[in-house]
Design an enzyme around this catalytic site. Structure first.
Site, PDB file in Angstrom:
ATOM      1  CE  LYS A   1      -3.412  27.911  -5.426  1.00 23.77           C
ATOM      2  NZ  LYS A   1      -4.497  28.367  -6.331  1.00 23.77           N
TER       3      LYS A   1
ATOM      4  NE  ARG B   1      -3.072   0.656  -0.756  1.00 20.15           N
ATOM      5  CZ  ARG B   1      -3.256   0.735  -2.078  1.00 20.15           C
ATOM      6  NH1 ARG B   1      -2.829   1.783  -2.756  1.00 20.15           N
ATOM      7  NH2 ARG B   1      -3.835  -0.249  -2.723  1.00 20.15           N
TER       8      ARG B   1
ATOM      9  CG  ASP C   1      -5.469  36.728  -9.724  1.00 16.02           C
ATOM     10  OD1 ASP C   1      -5.463  35.489  -9.894  1.00 16.02           O
ATOM     11  OD2 ASP C   1      -6.147  37.296  -8.857  1.00 16.02           O
TER      12      ASP C   1
ATOM     13  CD  GLU D   1      -2.286  37.667  -7.448  1.00 15.11           C
ATOM     14  OE1 GLU D   1      -2.435  36.443  -7.588  1.00 15.11           O
ATOM     15  OE2 GLU D   1      -2.619  38.282  -6.405  1.00 15.11           O
TER      16      GLU D   1
ATOM     17  CE  LYS E   1      -0.693  35.068  -5.315  1.00  7.22           C
ATOM     18  NZ  LYS E   1      -1.177  33.671  -5.342  1.00  7.22           N
TER      19      LYS E   1
END
Length: 283
Positions: A137, A102, A219, A198, A169
């Site tokens: 991410k 597994r 963006d 951004e 950002k």
């Protein structure tokens, strides 16, 4: 994919040990029903079309559990594999094969899922000049592995973390005071890494260009805004598109003339590949 251009796999044996411990704990109780002397063979196959990725991690699991387990790969890292095709065969103590199954498959199916989706994006943008990037991410603990899988699939990496690039950002701009101040402060750090900012509007794009940013992230721009941004930019900075990017949109985005597109889905929305291991006893 040409195996010669597949990057070295960043396998961390301490991480592999933690993965094993997460599943094994103090002992594999179920495997104890099998005599310790029983030898077995196992075959791993895929139920779906896929790009194989994660072989070095798969091997590392069994190397730590039991070095006597032998693995024979029938396809190579980065290869396109058809549904129901055998991927590899293993031989060794049945207990070791059962205990490692597994953990080894979890890693292989996850990284293959990332590589398979990345290959689809790479194929859709081939010849366009658009570079498809991943993001931060990622699944916690698997960032280096997933970013390797992105490269294995044929796409490219954005920054690995907060330490190897500056990406200013919305919240950074708010905290710094303005786009111009944010870029100026970043330049004053003299880190010799790219400075990206951004923007959400064409006016903010103008401010970022005037401030001297190396790369500008557009963006959630629609296609018309992307085209206007390319014209306004006139080659002064590299332009990256981010937000709501999909395979269906990728060719239209490439046609606008932007340089990069970053796709969080490559590592965030991972659909693990359906793999199966079947064990038979050796006579």
């Amino acid at each position: 994919m040409n195996p010669a251009i597949i990057p070295d796999a960043p396998v961390d044996m301490d991480e592999i040990a933690r993965f094993i411990h997460e599943d094994l704990g103090s002992t594999d109780l179920t495997a104890l029903i099998v005599p310790a002397t029983t030898l077995a063979e196992a075959s791993v196959l895929t139920r779906v079309d896929m790009v194989l990725c994660g072989g070095p991690w798969f091997e590392a699991v069994f190397a730590l559990l039991d070095p006597t387990v032998h693995i024979n790969w029938l396809v190579g890292e980065g290869d396109q594999v058809s549904a129901n095709e055998l991927i590899c065969k293993l031989t060794g103590p049945a207990r070791s094969l059962l205990t490692g199954e597994r953990t080894a498959l979890n890693i292989l199916q996850t990284l293959s899922g990332t590589a398979t989706l990345s290959r689809r994006y790479a194929e859709e943008t081939e010849g366009t000049g658009l570079v498809v990037l991943d993001t931060r991410k990622t699944i916690p603990g698997l960032r280096n592995a997933q970013k390797y899988a992105v490269r294995c699939g044929g796409c490219s990496n954005h920054r690995f973390g907060l330490y190897d690039g500056i990406l200013i950002k919305e919240n950074h701009i708010t905290s710094a005071g303005s786009i111009g101040l944010a870029v100026r402060k970043a330049m004053e750090l003299n880190t010799h890494v790219p400075i990206e900012i951004e923007v959400e509007t064409l006016d903010e794009l103008t401010q970022a260009l005037d401030a001297g940013a190396d790369r500008i992230m557009l963006d959630n721009f629609d296609l018309d805004m992307m085209r206007k941004a390319v014209t306004l930019n006139a080659g002064r900075a590299k332009l990256e598109v981010s937000g709501n990017v999909s395979l269906e949109k990728i060719k239209a985005i490439a046609a606008t003339g932007v340089d990069y597109v970053s796709v969080g889905a490559l590592t965030k929305n991972v659909k693990a590949i359906d793999l199966s291991m079947r064990i038979t006893l050796r006579k």
